[in-house]
Design a protein around this motif. Structure first.
Motif, short mmCIF file in Angstrom:
data_model
loop_
_atom_site.label_atom_id
_atom_site.label_comp_id
_atom_site.label_asym_id
_atom_site.label_seq_id
_atom_site.Cartn_x
_atom_site.Cartn_y
_atom_site.Cartn_z
N ARG A 143 -9.99 -8.27 5.32
CA ARG A 143 -10.42 -9.53 5.94
C ARG A 143 -9.76 -9.73 7.31
O ARG A 143 -10.29 -10.45 8.15
CB ARG A 143 -10.12 -10.71 5.01
CG ARG A 143 -11.12 -10.82 3.87
CD ARG A 143 -11.01 -12.13 3.10
NE ARG A 143 -9.79 -12.27 2.32
CZ ARG A 143 -9.58 -11.71 1.13
NH1 ARG A 143 -10.52 -10.96 0.57
NH2 ARG A 143 -8.45 -11.89 0.49
N LEU A 144 -8.62 -9.07 7.53
CA LEU A 144 -7.98 -9.11 8.85
C LEU A 144 -8.66 -8.15 9.84
O LEU A 144 -8.33 -8.12 11.01
CB LEU A 144 -6.50 -8.76 8.75
CG LEU A 144 -5.62 -9.78 8.02
CD1 LEU A 144 -4.21 -9.21 7.80
CD2 LEU A 144 -5.55 -11.07 8.82
N GLY A 145 -9.58 -7.34 9.31
CA GLY A 145 -10.33 -6.43 10.17
C GLY A 145 -9.76 -5.03 10.25
O GLY A 145 -10.17 -4.24 11.09
N ALA A 146 -8.81 -4.71 9.36
CA ALA A 146 -8.21 -3.38 9.36
C ALA A 146 -8.70 -2.60 8.14
O ALA A 146 -9.34 -3.15 7.25
CB ALA A 146 -6.68 -3.49 9.34
N ARG A 147 -8.37 -1.33 8.12
CA ARG A 147 -8.73 -0.49 6.98
C ARG A 147 -7.62 -0.57 5.93
O ARG A 147 -6.46 -0.75 6.25
CB ARG A 147 -8.91 0.96 7.42
CG ARG A 147 -10.04 1.12 8.41
CD ARG A 147 -10.20 2.54 8.91
NE ARG A 147 -9.00 2.98 9.60
CZ ARG A 147 -8.46 4.19 9.48
NH1 ARG A 147 -8.99 5.09 8.69
NH2 ARG A 147 -7.36 4.51 10.15
N ALA A 148 -7.99 -0.39 4.65
CA ALA A 148 -7.02 -0.46 3.57
C ALA A 148 -7.36 0.58 2.51
O ALA A 148 -8.51 0.95 2.33
CB ALA A 148 -7.00 -1.85 2.95
N THR A 149 -6.32 1.04 1.83
CA THR A 149 -6.49 2.02 0.76
C THR A 149 -5.40 1.84 -0.28
O THR A 149 -4.34 1.29 0.02
CB THR A 149 -6.43 3.46 1.33
OG1 THR A 149 -6.64 4.39 0.26
CG2 THR A 149 -5.08 3.74 1.98
N ALA A 150 -5.67 2.31 -1.49
CA ALA A 150 -4.64 2.33 -2.54
C ALA A 150 -3.99 3.70 -2.62
O ALA A 150 -3.06 3.91 -3.38
CB ALA A 150 -5.27 1.96 -3.89
N ASP A 151 -4.46 4.64 -1.82
CA ASP A 151 -3.97 6.03 -1.83
C ASP A 151 -2.93 6.25 -0.74
O ASP A 151 -3.27 6.33 0.44
CB ASP A 151 -5.16 6.97 -1.64
CG ASP A 151 -4.78 8.44 -1.67
OD1 ASP A 151 -3.61 8.75 -1.98
OD2 ASP A 151 -5.65 9.27 -1.38
N GLY A 152 -1.67 6.34 -1.14
CA GLY A 152 -0.58 6.53 -0.18
C GLY A 152 -0.70 7.80 0.63
O GLY A 152 -0.22 7.85 1.78
N ALA A 153 -1.33 8.83 0.09
CA ALA A 153 -1.46 10.10 0.82
C ALA A 153 -2.29 9.93 2.09
O ALA A 153 -2.10 10.65 3.05
CB ALA A 153 -2.10 11.14 -0.09
N GLN A 154 -3.19 8.95 2.11
CA GLN A 154 -4.01 8.73 3.31
C GLN A 154 -3.19 8.18 4.48
O GLN A 154 -3.54 8.36 5.63
CB GLN A 154 -5.15 7.78 2.99
CG GLN A 154 -6.21 8.38 2.11
CD GLN A 154 -7.37 7.43 1.91
OE1 GLN A 154 -7.62 6.54 2.71
NE2 GLN A 154 -8.11 7.62 0.82
N VAL A 155 -2.09 7.50 4.17
CA VAL A 155 -1.26 6.91 5.21
C VAL A 155 -0.16 7.87 5.67
O VAL A 155 0.30 7.81 6.80
CB VAL A 155 -0.65 5.57 4.74
CG1 VAL A 155 0.21 4.94 5.81
CG2 VAL A 155 -1.73 4.62 4.31
N ALA A 156 0.23 8.77 4.79
CA ALA A 156 1.34 9.69 5.08
C ALA A 156 1.04 10.62 6.23
O ALA A 156 -0.02 10.92 6.59
CB ALA A 156 1.67 10.51 3.84
#
Length: 79
Positions: free
Chosen positions: A66-79
């Protein structure tokens, strides 16, 4: 006596497109602090495509989206 004029060096901020071109800002955790940082970045004109937050909570991921950013529950995508 001559009055001294003080001039300070004021650097111009780099545009977010030049600083973040091809990069992503990642957040591990999308709680209160993560959301505040994301909101601040978005308010400064940082593209939501350049922001990725990870949180195991679907509710928190929804708030980030809702803030306009991307989100995921998968920590590997952020690493």
């Amino acid at each position: 006596m001559r009055e001294r004029t003080h001039t300070s060096h004021v650097s111009r901020p780099m545009s977010q497109t030049s600083v973040l071109r091809g990069k992503t800002i990642g957040f591990i955790g999308a709680g209160t602090m993560g959301q505040a940082l994301i909101a601040g970045l978005r308010a400064e004109g940082v593209s939501g495509r350049s922001i990725l937050a990870m949180d195991p909570s679907a509710a928190m991921c929804g708030r980030v989206r809702r803030l306009g950013a991307r989100a995921t529950a998968d920590g590997a995508q952020v690493a």
